[in-house]
Design a protein around this motif. Structure first.
Motif, PDB file in Angstrom:
ATOM      1  N   PHE A  65       0.817  -1.214   0.000  1.00 44.77           N
ATOM      2  CA  PHE A  65       0.000   0.000   0.000  1.00 44.77           C
ATOM      3  C   PHE A  65       0.853   1.267   0.000  1.00 44.77           C
ATOM      4  O   PHE A  65       0.326   2.356  -0.155  1.00 44.77           O
ATOM      5  CB  PHE A  65      -0.922   0.014   1.220  1.00 44.77           C
ATOM      6  CG  PHE A  65      -2.227  -0.707   1.027  1.00 44.77           C
ATOM      7  CD1 PHE A  65      -3.429  -0.027   1.116  1.00 44.77           C
ATOM      8  CD2 PHE A  65      -2.261  -2.062   0.768  1.00 44.77           C
ATOM      9  CE1 PHE A  65      -4.641  -0.680   0.955  1.00 44.77           C
ATOM     10  CE2 PHE A  65      -3.455  -2.737   0.604  1.00 44.77           C
ATOM     11  CZ  PHE A  65      -4.654  -2.041   0.681  1.00 44.77           C
ATOM     12  N   GLY A  66       2.142   1.135   0.206  1.00 46.00           N
ATOM     13  CA  GLY A  66       3.010   2.300   0.268  1.00 46.00           C
ATOM     14  C   GLY A  66       3.011   2.914   1.657  1.00 46.00           C
ATOM     15  O   GLY A  66       2.643   2.279   2.652  1.00 46.00           O
ATOM     16  N   SER A  67       3.412   4.194   1.732  1.00 45.69           N
ATOM     17  CA  SER A  67       3.543   4.883   3.008  1.00 45.69           C
ATOM     18  C   SER A  67       2.439   5.919   3.194  1.00 45.69           C
ATOM     19  O   SER A  67       2.024   6.576   2.246  1.00 45.69           O
ATOM     20  CB  SER A  67       4.907   5.576   3.091  1.00 45.69           C
ATOM     21  OG  SER A  67       5.962   4.636   2.974  1.00 45.69           O
ATOM     22  N   ILE A  68       1.995   6.041   4.436  1.00 51.08           N
ATOM     23  CA  ILE A  68       1.050   7.099   4.791  1.00 51.08           C
ATOM     24  C   ILE A  68       1.556   7.776   6.059  1.00 51.08           C
ATOM     25  O   ILE A  68       2.275   7.173   6.864  1.00 51.08           O
ATOM     26  CB  ILE A  68      -0.378   6.568   5.009  1.00 51.08           C
ATOM     27  CG1 ILE A  68      -0.411   5.519   6.121  1.00 51.08           C
ATOM     28  CG2 ILE A  68      -0.942   5.997   3.713  1.00 51.08           C
ATOM     29  CD1 ILE A  68      -1.815   5.057   6.480  1.00 51.08           C
ATOM     30  N   ALA A  69       1.199   9.041   6.204  1.00 56.58           N
ATOM     31  CA  ALA A  69       1.593   9.772   7.404  1.00 56.58           C
ATOM     32  C   ALA A  69       0.639   9.462   8.548  1.00 56.58           C
ATOM     33  O   ALA A  69      -0.505   9.041   8.335  1.00 56.58           O
ATOM     34  CB  ALA A  69       1.605  11.269   7.117  1.00 56.58           C
ATOM     35  N   ALA A  70       1.120   9.658   9.762  1.00 57.77           N
ATOM     36  CA  ALA A  70       0.276   9.444  10.938  1.00 57.77           C
ATOM     37  C   ALA A  70      -0.990  10.283  10.824  1.00 57.77           C
ATOM     38  O   ALA A  70      -0.932  11.476  10.529  1.00 57.77           O
ATOM     39  CB  ALA A  70       1.058   9.804  12.195  1.00 57.77           C
ATOM     40  N   GLY A  71      -2.134   9.642  11.010  1.00 57.26           N
ATOM     41  CA  GLY A  71      -3.414  10.323  10.894  1.00 57.26           C
ATOM     42  C   GLY A  71      -4.060  10.215   9.530  1.00 57.26           C
ATOM     43  O   GLY A  71      -5.219  10.589   9.360  1.00 57.26           O
ATOM     44  N   ASP A  72      -3.319   9.706   8.535  1.00 56.24           N
ATOM     45  CA  ASP A  72      -3.849   9.567   7.181  1.00 56.24           C
ATOM     46  C   ASP A  72      -4.396   8.160   6.948  1.00 56.24           C
ATOM     47  O   ASP A  72      -4.264   7.263   7.786  1.00 56.24           O
ATOM     48  CB  ASP A  72      -2.766   9.862   6.139  1.00 56.24           C
ATOM     49  CG  ASP A  72      -2.433  11.340   6.061  1.00 56.24           C
ATOM     50  OD1 ASP A  72      -3.180  12.134   6.649  1.00 56.24           O
ATOM     51  OD2 ASP A  72      -1.431  11.694   5.413  1.00 56.24           O
ATOM     52  N   GLY A  73      -4.999   7.957   5.768  1.00 55.74           N
ATOM     53  CA  GLY A  73      -5.483   6.648   5.351  1.00 55.74           C
ATOM     54  C   GLY A  73      -5.425   6.524   3.839  1.00 55.74           C
ATOM     55  O   GLY A  73      -5.257   7.518   3.126  1.00 55.74           O
ATOM     56  N   LYS A  74      -5.563   5.311   3.350  1.00 54.76           N
ATOM     57  CA  LYS A  74      -5.505   5.075   1.899  1.00 54.76           C
ATOM     58  C   LYS A  74      -6.450   3.940   1.544  1.00 54.76           C
ATOM     59  O   LYS A  74      -6.486   2.894   2.210  1.00 54.76           O
ATOM     60  CB  LYS A  74      -4.092   4.718   1.464  1.00 54.76           C
ATOM     61  CG  LYS A  74      -3.935   4.475  -0.040  1.00 54.76           C
ATOM     62  CD  LYS A  74      -2.544   3.959  -0.390  1.00 54.76           C
ATOM     63  CE  LYS A  74      -1.491   4.999  -0.174  1.00 54.76           C
ATOM     64  NZ  LYS A  74      -0.167   4.540  -0.686  1.00 54.76           N
ATOM     65  N   TYR A  75      -7.230   4.147   0.453  1.00 52.52           N
ATOM     66  CA  TYR A  75      -8.131   3.121  -0.069  1.00 52.52           C
ATOM     67  C   TYR A  75      -7.513   2.482  -1.311  1.00 52.52           C
ATOM     68  O   TYR A  75      -6.991   3.183  -2.180  1.00 52.52           O
ATOM     69  CB  TYR A  75      -9.486   3.727  -0.454  1.00 52.52           C
ATOM     70  CG  TYR A  75     -10.282   4.282   0.704  1.00 52.52           C
ATOM     71  CD1 TYR A  75     -11.196   3.486   1.387  1.00 52.52           C
ATOM     72  CD2 TYR A  75     -10.130   5.612   1.099  1.00 52.52           C
ATOM     73  CE1 TYR A  75     -11.938   3.997   2.441  1.00 52.52           C
ATOM     74  CE2 TYR A  75     -10.866   6.131   2.149  1.00 52.52           C
ATOM     75  CZ  TYR A  75     -11.760   5.328   2.816  1.00 52.52           C
ATOM     76  OH  TYR A  75     -12.493   5.831   3.857  1.00 52.52           O
ATOM     77  N   ILE A  76      -7.596   1.161  -1.399  1.00 56.39           N
ATOM     78  CA  ILE A  76      -7.160   0.433  -2.592  1.00 56.39           C
ATOM     79  C   ILE A  76      -8.291  -0.493  -3.031  1.00 56.39           C
ATOM     80  O   ILE A  76      -8.833  -1.253  -2.216  1.00 56.39           O
ATOM     81  CB  ILE A  76      -5.887  -0.398  -2.345  1.00 56.39           C
ATOM     82  CG1 ILE A  76      -4.709   0.521  -2.027  1.00 56.39           C
ATOM     83  CG2 ILE A  76      -5.571  -1.270  -3.557  1.00 56.39           C
ATOM     84  CD1 ILE A  76      -4.230   1.354  -3.197  1.00 56.39           C
ATOM     85  N   GLU A  77      -8.646  -0.412  -4.321  1.00 55.00           N
ATOM     86  CA  GLU A  77      -9.708  -1.272  -4.862  1.00 55.00           C
ATOM     87  C   GLU A  77      -9.105  -2.437  -5.634  1.00 55.00           C
ATOM     88  O   GLU A  77      -8.222  -2.247  -6.475  1.00 55.00           O
ATOM     89  CB  GLU A  77     -10.620  -0.462  -5.788  1.00 55.00           C
ATOM     90  CG  GLU A  77     -11.788  -1.281  -6.337  1.00 55.00           C
ATOM     91  CD  GLU A  77     -12.685  -0.467  -7.250  1.00 55.00           C
ATOM     92  OE1 GLU A  77     -13.684   0.083  -6.758  1.00 55.00           O
ATOM     93  OE2 GLU A  77     -12.373  -0.383  -8.454  1.00 55.00           O
ATOM     94  N   PHE A  78      -9.588  -3.636  -5.350  1.00 51.10           N
ATOM     95  CA  PHE A  78      -9.177  -4.849  -6.038  1.00 51.10           C
ATOM     96  C   PHE A  78     -10.362  -5.411  -6.835  1.00 51.10           C
ATOM     97  O   PHE A  78     -11.512  -5.248  -6.431  1.00 51.10           O
ATOM     98  CB  PHE A  78      -8.673  -5.907  -5.056  1.00 51.10           C
ATOM     99  CG  PHE A  78      -7.455  -5.492  -4.279  1.00 51.10           C
ATOM    100  CD1 PHE A  78      -6.182  -5.716  -4.779  1.00 51.10           C
ATOM    101  CD2 PHE A  78      -7.584  -4.868  -3.042  1.00 51.10           C
ATOM    102  CE1 PHE A  78      -5.066  -5.333  -4.063  1.00 51.10           C
ATOM    103  CE2 PHE A  78      -6.469  -4.480  -2.320  1.00 51.10           C
ATOM    104  CZ  PHE A  78      -5.201  -4.708  -2.838  1.00 51.10           C
ATOM    105  N   THR A  79     -10.060  -6.064  -7.941  1.00 53.51           N
ATOM    106  CA  THR A  79     -11.088  -6.641  -8.809  1.00 53.51           C
ATOM    107  C   THR A  79     -11.074  -8.162  -8.717  1.00 53.51           C
ATOM    108  O   THR A  79     -10.002  -8.780  -8.773  1.00 53.51           O
ATOM    109  CB  THR A  79     -10.870  -6.214 -10.273  1.00 53.51           C
ATOM    110  OG1 THR A  79     -10.942  -4.794 -10.362  1.00 53.51           O
ATOM    111  CG2 THR A  79     -11.914  -6.839 -11.196  1.00 53.51           C
ATOM    112  N   ILE A  80     -12.249  -8.753  -8.574  1.00 57.46           N
ATOM    113  CA  ILE A  80     -12.415 -10.209  -8.661  1.00 57.46           C
ATOM    114  C   ILE A  80     -13.041 -10.508 -10.014  1.00 57.46           C
ATOM    115  O   ILE A  80     -14.127 -10.010 -10.322  1.00 57.46           O
ATOM    116  CB  ILE A  80     -13.307 -10.757  -7.542  1.00 57.46           C
ATOM    117  CG1 ILE A  80     -12.748 -10.379  -6.172  1.00 57.46           C
ATOM    118  CG2 ILE A  80     -13.448 -12.273  -7.668  1.00 57.46           C
ATOM    119  CD1 ILE A  80     -13.649 -10.794  -5.017  1.00 57.46           C
ATOM    120  N   ARG A  81     -12.402 -11.330 -10.816  1.00 55.56           N
ATOM    121  CA  ARG A  81     -12.891 -11.635 -12.167  1.00 55.56           C
ATOM    122  C   ARG A  81     -13.117 -13.143 -12.305  1.00 55.56           C
ATOM    123  O   ARG A  81     -12.302 -13.951 -11.848  1.00 55.56           O
ATOM    124  CB  ARG A  81     -11.872 -11.156 -13.204  1.00 55.56           C
ATOM    125  CG  ARG A  81     -12.350 -11.219 -14.653  1.00 55.56           C
ATOM    126  CD  ARG A  81     -11.342 -10.513 -15.544  1.00 55.56           C
ATOM    127  NE  ARG A  81     -11.241  -9.099 -15.202  1.00 55.56           N
ATOM    128  CZ  ARG A  81     -10.218  -8.326 -15.563  1.00 55.56           C
ATOM    129  NH1 ARG A  81      -9.220  -8.824 -16.263  1.00 55.56           N
ATOM    130  NH2 ARG A  81     -10.202  -7.039 -15.221  1.00 55.56           N
TER     131      ARG A  81
END
Length: 278
Positions: A65-81
């Protein structure tokens, strides 16, 4: 003479019966020689997991997911095929097991039934709230009626830093179209049969660190990546790369472009393009 006529009639009747029986026998033999492939059962449901058209391997891959700073967040979408020819049925939603902290969680659910050739998506959220700087890990498990990849498991990692590091961020354009990672229908227009057409794509570094390009790839019949000399893009700078296309067959043609970089958000920036040949 009557006897002779009767004998001839009997012989003709016998010959007709034999001929008719032979025809039926030939038909039965022909029916027995029919291609059994006509009754070949469909390929069973097969699960495939993708991130922006890049396949994730069962039991082997670790997605960062890489790096995020304290207090941050990150969304990653995955595909099921569903890569098979029968319905793929999930046995519940993807299960996320955190092995350090409680940083990864399922945010968007996937559809539980996926028809042949169709796909669904689920989203995982990586948060730094309440956790110290460092690297965090989790596993993702998806159970289904796939007889081979059941369950399907891959691993995810992410780092938390005290302050947000300087990072590159790439934007890609075709003409006035701002292309998003995972776009499936970037329309390049119409060309004539055997006509050679070139398309210019524009990349801009919108981040606060230098963008390093690892490579560009294109797949799809008729598509070709023209030579380029791009190794990096400075902050706020832009560069172009070109793709050519030609085909002797009419109809719709599609290709996939993958931009491989060290962008922590879009390190595999993939999208699909389409050309109509008339």
């Amino acid at each position: 003479m009557n006897i002779q006529k009767r004998i001839v009639t009997v012989l003709m009747t016998v010959a007709f019966i034999l001929l008719f029986s032979g025809c039926n026998l030939f038909i039965e033999m022909f029916e027995g020689m029919r291609d059994p492939a006509d009754d070949t059962p469909p390929v069973p449901a097969r699960i495939g997991i993708f991130y922006r058209e890049v396949p994730i391997l069962n039991g082997l891959d670790s997605f960062d997911f890489g790096s995020i700073a304290a207090g941050d967040g990150k969304y990653i979408e995955f595909t099921i095929r569903n890569l098979g020819e029968t319905r793929l049925v999930l046995e519940g939603q993807p299960l996320i097991v955190n092995t350090s902290g409680e940083n990864f969680s399922l945010q968007t659910n996937a559809a539980l039934a996926i028809e042949a050739g169709e796909e669904t998506a689920f989203t995982i959220y990586f948060t730094s709230e309440g956790d110290d700087a460092g690297e965090y890990r989790a596993s993702v498990t998806i159970k289904s009626n796939d007889s081979i990849r059941n369950p399907f498991t891959f691993y995810i990692t992410g780092s938390i830093v005290q302050s947000h590091p300087a990072e590159p961020d790439i934007d890609v354009y075709y003409q006035n179209i701002n292309i998003k990672p995972g776009d499936t229908s970037v329309d390049l227009g119409t060309v004539r049969i055997d006509q050679i057409r070139q398309y210019v794509f524009h990349m801009t570094n919108m981040g606060d660190a230098e963008f390093t390009l690892s490579g560009i790839e294109i797949t799809g019949d008729g598509f070709e990546l023209l030579p380029y000399e791009i190794e990096s893009i400075a902050v706020s700078d832009s560069v172009n790369f070109k793709v050519s296309f030609t085909s002797s067959e009419s109809g719709s043609h599609s290709g996939t472009i993958l931009i491989d970089s060290k962008d922590p958000y879009d390190y595999l920036f993939g999208f699909n393009v389409m050309v109509l040949v008339e």
